[in-house]
Design a protein around this motif. Structure first.
Motif, PDB file in Angstrom:
ATOM      1  N   HIS A   1       0.813  -1.219   0.000  1.00  0.00           N
ATOM      2  CA  HIS A   1       0.000   0.000   0.000  1.00  0.00           C
ATOM      3  C   HIS A   1       0.846   1.269   0.000  1.00  0.00           C
ATOM      4  CE1 HIS A   1      -2.630   3.129   1.964  1.00  0.00           C
ATOM      5  NE2 HIS A   1      -3.382   2.735   0.956  1.00  0.00           N
ATOM      6  N   ASP A   2       1.932   1.279   0.773  1.00  0.00           N
ATOM      7  CA  ASP A   2       2.753   2.486   0.907  1.00  0.00           C
ATOM      8  C   ASP A   2       4.014   2.439   0.050  1.00  0.00           C
ATOM      9  OD1 ASP A   2       0.988   3.612   2.801  1.00  0.00           O
ATOM     10  OD2 ASP A   2       1.915   2.425   4.398  1.00  0.00           O
ATOM     11  N   VAL A   3       4.097   1.461  -0.827  1.00  0.00           N
ATOM     12  CA  VAL A   3       5.281   1.322  -1.680  1.00  0.00           C
ATOM     13  C   VAL A   3       5.113   2.164  -2.936  1.00  0.00           C
ATOM     14  CG1 VAL A   3       6.673  -0.299  -3.035  1.00  0.00           C
ATOM     15  CG2 VAL A   3       5.748  -0.987  -0.811  1.00  0.00           C
ATOM     16  N   ARG A   4       6.157   2.883  -3.291  1.00  0.00           N
ATOM     17  CA  ARG A   4       6.095   3.693  -4.516  1.00  0.00           C
ATOM     18  C   ARG A   4       6.045   2.775  -5.732  1.00  0.00           C
ATOM     19  NH1 ARG A   4      11.052   3.907  -7.038  1.00  0.00           N
ATOM     20  NH2 ARG A   4      12.845   3.167  -5.826  1.00  0.00           N
ATOM     21  N   ASP A   5       5.648   3.343  -6.862  1.00  0.00           N
ATOM     22  CA  ASP A   5       5.552   2.550  -8.084  1.00  0.00           C
ATOM     23  C   ASP A   5       6.904   1.953  -8.464  1.00  0.00           C
ATOM     24  OD1 ASP A   5       2.863   2.946  -8.400  1.00  0.00           O
ATOM     25  OD2 ASP A   5       3.092   4.712  -9.682  1.00  0.00           O
TER      26      ASP A   5
ATOM     27  N   GLU B   1      20.143  -3.518  -8.218  1.00  0.00           N
ATOM     28  CA  GLU B   1      20.511  -2.108  -8.308  1.00  0.00           C
ATOM     29  C   GLU B   1      20.302  -1.391  -6.984  1.00  0.00           C
ATOM     30  OE1 GLU B   1      18.119  -0.681 -11.490  1.00  0.00           O
ATOM     31  OE2 GLU B   1      19.531  -1.320 -13.056  1.00  0.00           O
ATOM     32  N   ASN B   2      19.279  -1.810  -6.225  1.00  0.00           N
ATOM     33  CA  ASN B   2      18.976  -1.147  -4.958  1.00  0.00           C
ATOM     34  C   ASN B   2      18.381  -2.170  -3.990  1.00  0.00           C
ATOM     35  OD1 ASN B   2      18.197   0.443  -2.841  1.00  0.00           O
ATOM     36  ND2 ASN B   2      17.139   1.977  -4.082  1.00  0.00           N
ATOM     37  N   PRO B   3      19.181  -2.644  -3.043  1.00  0.00           N
ATOM     38  CA  PRO B   3      18.684  -3.665  -2.097  1.00  0.00           C
ATOM     39  C   PRO B   3      17.452  -3.231  -1.312  1.00  0.00           C
ATOM     40  CG  PRO B   3      21.077  -3.501  -1.994  1.00  0.00           C
ATOM     41  CD  PRO B   3      20.607  -2.356  -2.862  1.00  0.00           C
ATOM     42  N   SER B   4      17.205  -1.937  -1.205  1.00  0.00           N
ATOM     43  CA  SER B   4      16.019  -1.486  -0.469  1.00  0.00           C
ATOM     44  C   SER B   4      14.728  -1.883  -1.180  1.00  0.00           C
ATOM     45  CB  SER B   4      16.061   0.031  -0.273  1.00  0.00           C
ATOM     46  OG  SER B   4      15.930   0.712  -1.514  1.00  0.00           O
TER      47      SER B   4
ATOM     48  N   THR C   1       9.879  -8.751  -3.864  1.00  0.00           N
ATOM     49  CA  THR C   1       9.531 -10.125  -3.506  1.00  0.00           C
ATOM     50  C   THR C   1       8.019 -10.318  -3.515  1.00  0.00           C
ATOM     51  OG1 THR C   1      11.520 -10.332  -2.140  1.00  0.00           O
ATOM     52  CG2 THR C   1       9.737 -11.897  -1.724  1.00  0.00           C
ATOM     53  N   HIS C   2       7.285  -9.331  -2.996  1.00  0.00           N
ATOM     54  CA  HIS C   2       5.827  -9.412  -3.039  1.00  0.00           C
ATOM     55  C   HIS C   2       5.324  -9.465  -4.481  1.00  0.00           C
ATOM     56  CE1 HIS C   2       5.281  -9.093   1.202  1.00  0.00           C
ATOM     57  NE2 HIS C   2       5.775  -7.874   1.295  1.00  0.00           N
ATOM     58  N   LEU C   3       5.932  -8.670  -5.346  1.00  0.00           N
ATOM     59  CA  LEU C   3       5.516  -8.661  -6.757  1.00  0.00           C
ATOM     60  C   LEU C   3       5.826  -9.997  -7.429  1.00  0.00           C
ATOM     61  CD1 LEU C   3       6.531  -5.058  -7.908  1.00  0.00           C
ATOM     62  CD2 LEU C   3       4.272  -5.911  -7.268  1.00  0.00           C
ATOM     63  N   LEU C   4       6.921 -10.634  -7.028  1.00  0.00           N
ATOM     64  CA  LEU C   4       7.234 -11.962  -7.568  1.00  0.00           C
ATOM     65  C   LEU C   4       6.189 -12.981  -7.139  1.00  0.00           C
ATOM     66  CD1 LEU C   4      11.123 -12.277  -7.228  1.00  0.00           C
ATOM     67  CD2 LEU C   4       9.776 -12.317  -9.338  1.00  0.00           C
ATOM     68  N   PHE C   5       5.744 -12.907  -5.890  1.00  0.00           N
ATOM     69  CA  PHE C   5       4.682 -13.799  -5.430  1.00  0.00           C
ATOM     70  C   PHE C   5       3.421 -13.588  -6.269  1.00  0.00           C
ATOM     71  CE2 PHE C   5       7.233 -14.631  -1.733  1.00  0.00           C
ATOM     72  CZ  PHE C   5       6.749 -15.808  -1.189  1.00  0.00           C
ATOM     73  N   ILE C   6       3.085 -12.325  -6.509  1.00  0.00           N
ATOM     74  CA  ILE C   6       1.885 -12.006  -7.297  1.00  0.00           C
ATOM     75  C   ILE C   6       2.023 -12.537  -8.714  1.00  0.00           C
ATOM     76  CG2 ILE C   6       0.619 -10.087  -8.348  1.00  0.00           C
ATOM     77  CD1 ILE C   6       1.215  -8.538  -5.697  1.00  0.00           C
ATOM     78  N   ALA C   7       3.172 -12.299  -9.323  1.00  0.00           N
ATOM     79  CA  ALA C   7       3.397 -12.771 -10.695  1.00  0.00           C
ATOM     80  C   ALA C   7       3.328 -14.289 -10.768  1.00  0.00           C
ATOM     81  CB  ALA C   7       4.755 -12.280 -11.202  1.00  0.00           C
ATOM     82  N   LYS C   8       3.854 -14.960  -9.744  1.00  0.00           N
ATOM     83  CA  LYS C   8       3.824 -16.423  -9.749  1.00  0.00           C
ATOM     84  C   LYS C   8       2.395 -16.924  -9.639  1.00  0.00           C
ATOM     85  CE  LYS C   8       5.604 -20.342 -10.223  1.00  0.00           C
ATOM     86  NZ  LYS C   8       6.245 -20.685 -11.505  1.00  0.00           N
TER      87      LYS C   8
END
Length: 234
Positions: A114-118, A178-181, A187-194
């Motif tokens: 929810h609070d993550v930038r695009d 490029e940016n560990p932050s 990781t959440h987006l990878l779960f969604i894509a999977k």
């Protein structure tokens, strides 16, 4: 449809009820996929919560269909083509229930982002969502029409979903390096894509069931590419 000892009219009516339940379940699952991806893009927490809550309806319908199918087999004793039709409805309903679970899993990730930038690679998710939603829609049409040729065509579309998933995987991997932050959100987006990729697999499974129900033969499985990561289950 093959004729046998059961009363044809009564059997046809019972089978029509099974098909109607499968179609309704599929429509709910298709809508859940669309709404889950929209909720993600818009960071819509209320919509995400509704999707999670409404998954119970799909679960209840699958349980109802299972009872109806068992009763139909016990009372009508269908044979050959008729039995394949009943078993196909039962198996397809189970797969649709799993598809609903994947849509629910996507919705559950929305509050975590929810609070993550695009994130730029996230742009790949809406096309993936549309691709799997269209597969579900069309495979249900193939089921209603008992169209084996359409089932074959739909099964081939899963390659597009796999390609989109692999593109997103590579993009997110680069993004994290490029940016560990960015690792947590990525990781959440990878779960969604999977989850979306697995929906495509399940649509292909339904297509294979339709082909078998219509022809009595198995649809030859096409070669599949290597999966960058193992299947993810929530």
């Amino acid at each position: 449809m093959a004729t046998s000892g059961h009363t044809i009219k009564a059997f046809d009516e019972d089978l029509a009820e099974l098909r109607a339940l499968v179609a309704e379940m599929g429509g709910l699952a298709e809508a859940a996929i669309d709404e889950a991806v929209k909720a993600l893009v818009r960071r819509d927490l209320d919509a995400a919560a509704r999707i999670v809550d409404e998954d119970r309806r799909i679960d209840a319908m699958e349980a109802d269909l299972e009872l109806r199918a068992v009763r139909l087999i016990a009372l009508r004793a269908p044979l050959a083509d008729d039995l394949r039709e009943v078993l196909a409805a039962l198996k397809i309903a189970n797969v649709i229930e799993r598809i609903g679970d994947y849509a629910k899993n996507i919705a559950k990730r929305v509050p975590l982002l929810h609070d993550v930038r695009d994130i730029d690679p996230m742009a790949i998710l809406p096309p993936m969502g549309r691709a799997v939603s269209e597969m579900i829609h069309d495979v249900l049409d193939a089921y209603a029409a008992r169209d084996a040729d359409m089932a074959v065509e739909i099964s081939r579309r899963d390659q597009l979903v796999d390609d989109l998933y692999n593109s997103l995987f590579r993009a997110l991997l680069t993004y994290m390096m490029e940016n560990p932050s960015n690792i947590g959100a990525s990781t959440h987006l990878l779960f969604i894509a999977k989850n979306l990729e697995r929906i495509g697999d399940h649509a292909t499974n339904i297509a294979e069931m339709i082909y078998f129900a219509a022809t009595g033969t198995q649809l030859t499985e096409r070669p599949r590419g290597a999966d960058p990561i193992a299947p993810i289950e929530d």
